[in-house]
Motif scaffolding. Structure first.
Motif, mmCIF file in Angstrom:
data_model
loop_
_atom_site.group_PDB
_atom_site.id
_atom_site.type_symbol
_atom_site.label_atom_id
_atom_site.label_comp_id
_atom_site.label_asym_id
_atom_site.label_seq_id
_atom_site.Cartn_x
_atom_site.Cartn_y
_atom_site.Cartn_z
ATOM 1 N N HIS A 225 -8.306 2.881 -10.200
ATOM 2 C CA HIS A 225 -7.306 3.336 -9.228
ATOM 3 C C HIS A 225 -7.667 4.719 -8.678
ATOM 4 O O HIS A 225 -6.792 5.479 -8.273
ATOM 5 N N ASP A 227 -8.959 5.689 -5.985
ATOM 6 C CA ASP A 227 -8.569 5.969 -4.604
ATOM 7 C C ASP A 227 -7.146 6.515 -4.543
ATOM 8 O O ASP A 227 -6.822 7.346 -3.679
ATOM 9 N N GLU A 228 -6.280 6.079 -5.458
ATOM 10 C CA GLU A 228 -4.919 6.603 -5.523
ATOM 11 C C GLU A 228 -4.892 7.944 -6.253
ATOM 12 O O GLU A 228 -4.144 8.844 -5.872
ATOM 13 N N ARG A 230 -7.026 10.220 -6.209
ATOM 14 C CA ARG A 230 -7.468 11.284 -5.315
ATOM 15 C C ARG A 230 -6.367 11.783 -4.389
ATOM 16 O O ARG A 230 -6.498 12.845 -3.784
ATOM 17 N N GLU A 231 -5.259 11.030 -4.307
ATOM 18 C CA GLU A 231 -4.131 11.442 -3.469
ATOM 19 C C GLU A 231 -3.238 12.465 -4.173
ATOM 20 O O GLU A 231 -2.341 13.039 -3.553
#
Length: 273
Positions: A225, A227-228, A230-231
């Protein structure tokens, strides 16, 4: 955007995307104070009930009584943290992948916020006692563990982010009752009992599952996860990359000591037969 919050300068570094409101801030502070009051009450109740139920309690030294009572609220918090974390992670639908469109790292609830606040109160109280009686209740490794834990939990509470990972780590507190029971049995002169041996076995497998295998799943989940992840706001993101590996290394070190102790205990038990 940042927000003002009574926790001090740390809050200014936390990006909240309007997560904080006056109502939430009051709830957070209330939860922290609840955790502190809870520790004080359980500490006192442990002393009262121990003096009534265990004849050996009165023979303990002042320092031993302090640690005995301290481990009382440590055990109760561990049970609270592990059960609530299990509920939030597994039984509730907050972190269910398909339950909502919100990124999994941005999900939280009033209940999860309260759990984190109460745990902050516990770690604050326990750390204060450790420092006040240093090093009787624990050395620098305990100060480091509690410091990193509070640093991570406070960030997650203020931002509402990464709570899924904080709760995973909180679940690892499920091993604490076994650690405390081993100490209580030792101080009560029951180190050679069958209960001590079975508790050691339970601690070994409990630690393996909750602090070794679970952390492996933790890192796999982060990777899948990412990509999430990094938010998450910058301080939280880099903390998530640094703090869990440090805790994982500490867990591996303690697991090695637990394994050595278990082998030694079982060997003594076999030779005594």
């Amino acid at each position: 955007m940042g927000f003002a919050f009574p926790f001090g300068s740390l809050a200014g570094s936390v990006s909240s995307y309007d997560f904080a409101t006056p109502t939430k801030e009051i709830q957070w502070l209330g939860s922290v104070f609840t955790g502190i009051i809870f520790c004080a009450i359980v500490y006192r109740l442990t002393a009262i009930f121990s003096s009534m139920l265990f004849t050996g309690y009165g023979k303990l030294s002042s320092a031993q009584k302090i640690e005995w009572n301290n481990r009382g609220f440590s055990t109760i918090h561990a049970l609270f943290a592990s059960f609530t974390s299990f509920y939030l992670l597994i039984l509730s639908d907050i972190f269910n992948k398909d339950s909502q469109e919100e990124l999994i790292v941005n999900r939280s609830s009033t209940f999860s916020n309260s759990v984190l606040g109460i745990s902050i109160g516990y770690f604050l109280t326990d750390l204060a006692m450790i420092l006040w009686h240093f090093p009787a209740l624990g050395g620098l490794e305990y100060v480091l563990h509690h410091g990193l834990s509070m640093f991570s939990i406070i960030q997650s509470l203020l931002s509402g982010q990464a709570q899924i990972y904080i709760l995973m780590v909180l679940f690892s507190e499920s091993t604490t009752p076994f650690v405390n029971l081993r100490w209580h049995l030792d101080i009560a002169g029951l180190k050679g009992s069958k209960l001590y041996i079975w508790n050691g076995i339970a601690l070994f497998f409990g630690w393996l599952i909750a602090r070794i295998i679970l952390f492996m799943f933790f890192f796999i989940h982060m990777w899948t996860h990412f990509d999430e992840v990094r938010e998450i706001y910058p301080l939280g993101f880099y903390s998530l990359l640094v703090v869990p590996p440090v805790l994982a290394m500490m867990n591996v070190f303690w697991f090695w000591k637990i394994a050595k102790g278990l082998v030694k205990t079982i060997s003594k038990a076999k030779h005594s037969k």
